[in-house]
Design a protein around this motif. Structure first.
Motif, PDB file in Angstrom:
ATOM      1  N   ASN A 151      24.667   5.829  30.207  1.00  0.00           N
ATOM      2  CA  ASN A 151      26.124   5.875  30.330  1.00  0.00           C
ATOM      3  C   ASN A 151      26.489   5.694  31.796  1.00  0.00           C
ATOM      4  N   ASN A 152      27.453   4.822  32.041  1.00  0.00           N
ATOM      5  CA  ASN A 152      27.821   4.490  33.410  1.00  0.00           C
ATOM      6  C   ASN A 152      29.145   5.160  33.766  1.00  0.00           C
ATOM      7  N   THR A 157      31.154   2.539  30.785  1.00  0.00           N
ATOM      8  CA  THR A 157      30.418   1.805  29.755  1.00  0.00           C
ATOM      9  C   THR A 157      29.224   2.634  29.283  1.00  0.00           C
ATOM     10  N   GLN A 158      28.734   2.316  28.092  1.00  0.00           N
ATOM     11  CA  GLN A 158      27.679   3.129  27.480  1.00  0.00           C
ATOM     12  C   GLN A 158      26.846   2.276  26.524  1.00  0.00           C
ATOM     13  N   TRP A 159      25.549   2.529  26.519  1.00  0.00           N
ATOM     14  CA  TRP A 159      24.670   1.908  25.516  1.00  0.00           C
ATOM     15  C   TRP A 159      24.965   2.560  24.164  1.00  0.00           C
ATOM     16  N   HIS A 160      25.339   1.762  23.183  1.00  0.00           N
ATOM     17  CA  HIS A 160      25.573   2.306  21.837  1.00  0.00           C
ATOM     18  C   HIS A 160      24.340   2.151  20.947  1.00  0.00           C
ATOM     19  N   SER A 175      22.151  11.270  32.584  1.00  0.00           N
ATOM     20  CA  SER A 175      22.887  12.346  33.244  1.00  0.00           C
ATOM     21  C   SER A 175      24.279  12.563  32.667  1.00  0.00           C
ATOM     22  N   SER A 176      24.967  11.480  32.307  1.00  0.00           N
ATOM     23  CA  SER A 176      26.369  11.645  31.936  1.00  0.00           C
ATOM     24  C   SER A 176      26.647  11.562  30.436  1.00  0.00           C
ATOM     25  N   ASP A 177      25.607  11.465  29.601  1.00  0.00           N
ATOM     26  CA  ASP A 177      25.900  11.542  28.159  1.00  0.00           C
ATOM     27  C   ASP A 177      24.849  12.276  27.339  1.00  0.00           C
ATOM     28  N   ILE A 178      23.900  12.920  28.013  1.00  0.00           N
ATOM     29  CA  ILE A 178      22.919  13.683  27.243  1.00  0.00           C
ATOM     30  C   ILE A 178      23.625  14.796  26.471  1.00  0.00           C
TER      31      ILE A 178
END
Length: 362
Positions: A151-152, A157-160, A175-178
């Motif tokens: 996740n950026n 933006t984020q890997w789906h 770090s930002s979407d765990i």
């Protein structure tokens, strides 16, 4: 208690109110020991049990394979940028990086200092408005591992869907979407995450590592930079950040009591929809930075028609108790970070403010 604001800061970020209240209660006397958890010896039974509980909860909530280890380290995710290549970039191989934002690029630049590196794909030329497409990924001839940033935060933006490279180890900075959604941990050889967005306060970094990766750690590294050092000592080789780990444990308990990742994921999707609907129905008054198929559920980034309106937006939002929405300088505009602890109420308050602001200034 003074009224709390809706805190959309990107990190350190808002924490669940029940967690803060629990910490407040324990602050002076932890488990009737007569001392604060911040004062306790890291060799004590209580601290050892705390770390064991934190690892067990991480494994339970993320359904981590039991032979994986969960480590609690210091130095932030930024220290992992060089620890990963130091431990796993061997002679005759190349570290492969997929660059989708600033922190992915920083990780790559640290790896360059350690050994041969390769950019397998990048969206930098598009100002990181999207995640790379699978067909754009071109690995080097002898990849030691492939590194992604899930996740950026800055760009929203984020890997789906995560890529799969077979036997090549996949490493992720989460770090930002765990802990914000369900995914298959077994696809990854190593995951690391600074705590200060979704897990707790700044000061501890969680590392999830597959056992075979521990066997690859070279002997010549400084002791503190070897993953196996910390695995063998259950994150107690040196004095760990006990209070930060304690806070992470409280957050993990809160997630479990909230219904686990399935419930958290559903709420995060609902929260994000509330804000993205405002963007999509604003007639172009609010312009999202991220392309729709790459939108993050954690960081909603957008611009207004001009910088003067953006300054006014920030000022009026603060007057309404909505803070931390200023975008990063490399993107500008606004960024609403809606990590697990941000409530649906907070997202609705921001959405209502956005609609009213457009009505008055659009």
């Amino acid at each position: 208690m003074t009224k709390r604001v809706f805190n959309f800061n990107p990190g350190p970020a808002t924490l669940p109110l029940p967690v803060l209240e629990e910490a407040q209660k324990d602050l002076l006397n932890y488990k009737n020991t007569g001392m604060s958890v911040m004062e306790m010896s890291h060799r004590s039974k209580e601290v050892s049990e705390l770390i064991e509980e934190a690892e067990a909860l991480m494994k339970e909530l993320l359904e981590i394979p039991q032979d994986y280890r969960v480590l609690f380290l210091q130095g932030g995710a930024s220290s992992q940028f060089y620890m990963v290549p130091m431990n796993f970039l061997r002679e005759g191989s190349e570290a492969n990086y997929i660059i989708t934002g600033s922190f992915a690029e920083k990780a790559y630049k640290e790896a360059v200092k350690i050994g041969p590196t390769h950019i397998a794909a990048s969206t930098k030329e598009e100002n990181f408005t999207r995640i790379v497409k699978p067909e754009e990924i071109k690995l080097s001839s002898h990849p030691a591992y492939v590194h992604i940033t899930s996740n950026n935060t800055i760009y929203g933006t984020q890997w789906h869907a995560f890529p799969d490279f077979g036997d090549i180890p996949l490493v992720a900075d989460m770090s930002s979407d765990i802990l914000s959604r369900r995914f298959d941990v077994s696809k990854f050889a190593l995951i690391y995450a600074g705590a200060q967005k979704n897990l707790g306060p700044a000061g501890v970094t969680v590392v999830i590592i597959r056992p075979d990766m521990l066997e690859r750690v070279p002997d010549h590294l400084p002791t503190m930079l070897k993953y196996d050092t910390h695995a063998e000592k259950n994150s107690l080789y040196n004095t760990p950040p006990v209070f930060a780990i304690y806070m992470v444990t409280l957050v993990l308990r809160w997630v479990k009591n909230s219904g686990g990742l399935a419930a958290i994921e559903k709420q995060n999707e609902e929260k994000a929809k509330v804000l993205y609907d405002v963007l999509d129905n604003s007639g172009g008054f609010y312009r999202g930075h991220a392309q729709k198929d790459s939108r993050s559920l954690m960081n909603v980034t957008f611009r207004l028609p001009n910088e003067e309106l953006e300054k006014l937006f920030l000022s009026e939002a603060a007057d309404q108790g909505i803070v931390g929405v200023k975008g990063h300088r490399s993107v500008g505009g606004m960024r609403a970070s809606i990590y697990n602890a941000m409530t649906l109420e907070g997202c609705r308050a921001l959405a209502d403010f956005m609609k009213e602001f457009q009505r008055r200034h659009g």
